[in-house]
Motif scaffolding. Structure first.
Motif, PDB file in Angstrom:
ATOM      1  N   ASN A  74     -13.608 -84.536 -30.976  1.00  0.00           N
ATOM      2  CA  ASN A  74     -13.319 -83.404 -30.097  1.00  0.00           C
ATOM      3  C   ASN A  74     -14.621 -82.797 -29.580  1.00  0.00           C
ATOM      4  N   THR A  75     -15.677 -82.865 -30.378  1.00  0.00           N
ATOM      5  CA  THR A  75     -17.025 -82.533 -29.906  1.00  0.00           C
ATOM      6  C   THR A  75     -17.895 -83.751 -30.203  1.00  0.00           C
ATOM      7  N   PRO A  76     -18.578 -84.291 -29.205  1.00  0.00           N
ATOM      8  CA  PRO A  76     -19.316 -85.547 -29.399  1.00  0.00           C
ATOM      9  C   PRO A  76     -20.651 -85.338 -30.107  1.00  0.00           C
ATOM     10  N   TRP A  77     -21.169 -86.432 -30.625  1.00  0.00           N
ATOM     11  CA  TRP A  77     -22.525 -86.420 -31.177  1.00  0.00           C
ATOM     12  C   TRP A  77     -23.512 -86.202 -30.042  1.00  0.00           C
ATOM     13  N   GLU A  78     -24.768 -85.826 -30.399  1.00  0.00           N
ATOM     14  CA  GLU A  78     -25.823 -85.647 -29.396  1.00  0.00           C
ATOM     15  C   GLU A  78     -27.141 -86.141 -29.963  1.00  0.00           C
ATOM     16  N   GLY A  79     -27.815 -87.006 -29.228  1.00  0.00           N
ATOM     17  CA  GLY A  79     -29.159 -87.432 -29.593  1.00  0.00           C
ATOM     18  C   GLY A  79     -29.219 -88.558 -30.596  1.00  0.00           C
ATOM     19  N   TYR A  80     -28.319 -88.554 -31.546  1.00  0.00           N
ATOM     20  CA  TYR A  80     -28.344 -89.559 -32.615  1.00  0.00           C
ATOM     21  C   TYR A  80     -26.970 -90.205 -32.733  1.00  0.00           C
ATOM     22  N   PRO A  81     -26.694 -91.214 -31.907  1.00  0.00           N
ATOM     23  CA  PRO A  81     -25.361 -91.828 -31.908  1.00  0.00           C
ATOM     24  C   PRO A  81     -25.101 -92.710 -33.109  1.00  0.00           C
ATOM     25  N   ALA A  82     -26.195 -93.174 -33.789  1.00  0.00           N
ATOM     26  CA  ALA A  82     -26.054 -94.127 -34.901  1.00  0.00           C
ATOM     27  C   ALA A  82     -25.245 -95.331 -34.429  1.00  0.00           C
ATOM     28  N   GLN A  83     -24.100 -95.605 -35.053  1.00  0.00           N
ATOM     29  CA  GLN A  83     -23.246 -96.732 -34.644  1.00  0.00           C
ATOM     30  C   GLN A  83     -22.060 -96.260 -33.776  1.00  0.00           C
ATOM     31  N   LYS A  84     -22.246 -95.105 -33.160  1.00  0.00           N
ATOM     32  CA  LYS A  84     -21.219 -94.501 -32.298  1.00  0.00           C
ATOM     33  C   LYS A  84     -19.908 -94.316 -33.075  1.00  0.00           C
ATOM     34  N   GLU A  85     -18.771 -94.720 -32.476  1.00  0.00           N
ATOM     35  CA  GLU A  85     -17.473 -94.455 -33.112  1.00  0.00           C
ATOM     36  C   GLU A  85     -17.300 -95.175 -34.448  1.00  0.00           C
TER      37      GLU A  85
END
Length: 750
Positions: free
Chosen positions: A615-626
């Motif tokens: 509902n609020t996305p990551w920022e700057g550090y996506p790592a492995q994303k979803e």
């Protein structure tokens, strides 16, 4: 028969001793080394030294070789047949087929022969010989060997910031000594910055009467309490500076060891100390209001050129570093003088205004026969043809500059900022942050992907930087620099195909003794257990590898929650475990535990492999994303390891199991390190839902942890339901009251 056995035993011992000598354990490892048979023995009465005229002044360096005595020294105009024994430093000839930057070291029955075409290459050979002596338990005996060697890169640098904390000249000479032994050839001396001006400039005495002294010894205390400067002689004055004579003395000392000193005089930013004593050079005209020179003020360039004129008389280096980084441009945008200049020179924006300033200084230095170096921000707004770029914000700036035909020195923070932690931050003195163990340093290749093949020649080499905010003493500088600098030494010298981390780590063990003999306060390898976990999603199991910074660690472990002892299972091979477990492991010497107990948690939980919705996305550090938070892999000691996902707002996410599941507990782990702005959440909430629209709150955990403790910490937030509940959706909200970063690595649901 008895005598034969004794003889065989003696011969076996001699053979074993010779076999031990077959590895010289040099750092950096030579690019070609051929071992002979036997050893050469130095005569106790002294060994004659023969030097051809071009190397006359280098013989004195042999005094650094342990237990070596020179009986006589003869300077030769011409090499004769009688000069075929002892120690010989000879000018190479065409027939020798030695490259222009190479040396050849031959040790045989006749003695030691070193050949090179020039002083720089001869110095490299001399320090190889000196290092051989320091590595021998009995340095009067050295193995017979031939070494043909030359550097991979022409620029092999080490930096030191003396602005944040002044360092005595005696220590800097020692720093130079160690650099020379490991074939560094450039010392980047960061002499000015907001925390203090460190070089005598006779035309501007207030730079050393006031701008060199501050109100607090601790950089952190000074930074948090007004950032004021104070007159030399005041009771609280902390700082210092080098006179021009002292700087010249260091330049000559370094040159005698083959090292060029490059000074850094910061401009146009990081100049708060200058503007505190000469406020008319600021856009505001007031002290303590900005850190950037007013570019629209002609007096700024008069000042900077006058300073550089004195700098050039002290430092004969081909390069002068002018900084050029992190300039805040807001004052220029509102300054009438800067805006008038921008309009006059038809500059589009403040980036081009900075570029204008850099070009003025570059042209001035080129007119004086010198070259400009700046940090990669000098690329912004365009760059003059002769400027050299130091790429520190990753490799992108270096790639861009090299492909555009500019020379580049690679100094990316991720690999070469030695102010980062070199081991578990929880066990170390405070630093500025980051995590850079020696194996990661060694893994760096200064030729990055993305550089066009014909432009690789523009990569001059690499440099490590030591920013001294948290290095108040020279002992702490040594602790942060060594042994990581030895890894960089090999990166810069040895051809990429000849480098091996396993081999380097084995050789490094012998160099700890050298560092001890040189009284270097190096970082000692830790006994703490490190783990590497590989998750196998197909069979829902984990393979765990255990090691430490020791060469051959003795590790015992348990899987039943018991504290390991020397009677527990000894680790010999990777451990594969199905299901959820906690491994406890520790290092031992004999029967005594010599490390803390490491807890390795392995969770095979319900959410593994499930998609996470944000509902609020990551920022700057996506790592492995979803895939990050349900991949079954925990993060390590750094948020840069691609397993920690970063959020600057409240975390608000959920998992859809696609059918109703029994939920017993919901866990997330967070990291806190206030220095770079990483904090635990304020409140952790767990919600369940059957339809994804109507959620019921089932648990709340409020965090009361101290946010000022600078140490790295981890905290696991687990909400266990009083009774298991059925739900299809599990939602987690974690608030971010500090407005920094929230980092989490796995959403664990049972």
């Amino acid at each position: 028969m008895r005598y034969l056995l004794v003889l065989l035993s003696f011969l076996g011992f001699q053979f074993f001793g010779f076999a031990q000598q077959q590895s010289l354990d040099l750092i950096p490892v030579p690019n070609k080394i051929t071992y002979g048979e036997g050893t050469y023995t130095f005569v106790t009465t002294g060994t004659p030294l023969y030097i051809t005229e071009s190397f006359t002044d280098l013989g004195v360096l042999l005094s650094e070789y342990p237990q070596l005595k020179i009986s006589t020294t003869e300077i030769l105009k011409k090499v004769g047949k009688k000069h075929n024994q002892g120690i010989r430093l000879f000018q190479a000839e065409d027939i020798d087929k030695i490259g222009p930057k190479a040396y050849r070291l031959t040790i045989d029955n006749s003695g030691i022969l070193l050949k090179a075409h020039n002083k720089e290459a001869m110095l490299s050979g001399l320090y190889t010989l000196i290092q051989i002596g320091l590595l021998q338990e009995q340095p009067q005996y050295i193995p017979q060997v031939t070494i043909d060697d030359s550097p991979r890169f022409s620029y092999r640098g080490l930096h030191l910031d003396v602005s944040r904390h002044f360092m005595p000249l005696s220590f800097i000479k020692k720093y130079i000594d160690v650099m020379a032994l490991y074939k560094f050839n450039v010392f980047h001396w960061h002499l000015t910055d907001g925390a203090g001006w460190r070089l005598e400039i006779k035309q501007y005495p207030e730079l050393t009467q006031k701008a060199a002294w501050r109100t607090h010894a601790s950089w952190k205390d000074w930074w948090n309490n007004g950032r004021q400067y104070i007159e030399q002689g005041a009771p609280n004055a902390y700082g210092g500076y080098y006179t021009q004579e002292q700087a010249k003395e260091l330049v000559a000392y370094a040159a005698s060891k083959g090292i060029t000193v490059i000074p850094e005089i910061e401009m146009p930013g990081h100049s708060e100390e200058v503007l505190a004593v000469y406020p008319h050079l600021a856009c505001t005209g007031k002290p303590y209001t900005q850190g950037e020179f007013c570019i629209g003020n002609p007096e700024t360039f008069v000042f900077l050129k006058n300073v550089l004129d004195e700098v050039l008389t002290i430092f004969p280096s081909p390069y002068i570093h002018i900084g050029g980084d992190e300039a805040e441009k807001k004052h220029w945008a509102s300054c009438d003088k800067c805006q008038s200049l921008k309009k006059k020179e038809n500059l589009k924006d403040e980036h081009e205004l900075q570029s204008y300033a850099i070009k003025q200084m570059d042209e001035y230095l080129q007119a004086k026969g010198r070259k400009l170096i700046g940090w990669d921000e000098i690329l912004e707004g365009g760059l003059t043809k002769g400027a050299t770029v130091m790429s520190w914000r990753g490799e992108e700036g270096g790639i861009k500059a090299a492909n555009a035909g500019h020379d580049v020195i690679m100094t990316p923070g991720e690999y070469l900022y030695f102010d980062s932690y070199q081991t578990d931050p929880r066990s170390q003195p405070e630093t500025i942050g980051g995590y850079l163990p020696i194996d990661k340093v060694y893994a760096y290749n200064p030729i990055p992907k993305g550089i066009e093949k014909d432009k690789e020649k523009h990569i001059l080499g690499a440099q490590a930087n030591l920013w001294a905010e948290y290095m108040p003493t020279y002992q702490q500088v040594e602790y942060m620099a060594f042994p990581r600098a030895l890894a960089l030494a090999e990166i810069n010298w040895t051809n990429q195909e000849n480098r091996s981390w396993v081999d380097f780590k084995a050789r490094l063990q012998k160099h700890y003794r050298i560092l001890q003999e040189l009284d270097v306060n190096y970082y000692r390898p830790s006994y703490d257990v490190r783990s590497e976990v590989t998750f196998h999603p197909d069979r829902k199991s984990n393979t765990v590898s255990l090691t430490s910074e020791q060469t051959n660690p003795v590790i015992f472990y348990t899987t039943n929650d018991a504290i390991p002892t020397s009677k527990s299972t000894r680790y010999t091979n990777p451990i594969e475990l199905a299901g959820s477990h906690t491994i406890k492991a520790a290092s031992f010497i004999d029967s005594f535990r010599v490390s803390a107990v490491e807890n390795i948690r392995l969770d095979i939980h319900k959410a593994i492999g499930m998609k996470v919705y944000y509902n609020t996305p990551w920022e700057g550090y996506p790592a492995q994303k979803e895939l990050t938070l349900t991949n079954g892999i925990n993060g390590g000691l750094t948020y840069q390891d691609k397993q920690w996902q970063g959020f600057t707002k409240d975390i608000d996410l959920y998992v859809d199991f696609e059918r109703r599941e029994e939920i017993k507990s919901v866990t997330m782990r967070f990291m806190q390190m206030p220095g770079p702005g990483v904090y635990f959440p304020g409140v952790y909430k767990v919600y369940l839902s059957d339809n994804g629209k109507n959620y019921r709150e089932v648990g709340v955990i409020t965090n009361y942890e101290d946010t000022q403790d600078p140490k790295l910490r981890f905290k696991t937030f687990t909400y266990t339901l009083d009774k298991p509940q059925m739900a299809r959706y599990v939602k987690v909200v974690a608030t971010n009251p500090m407005k920094g970063y929230l980092f989490t690595d796995e959403l664990i649901i049972y």
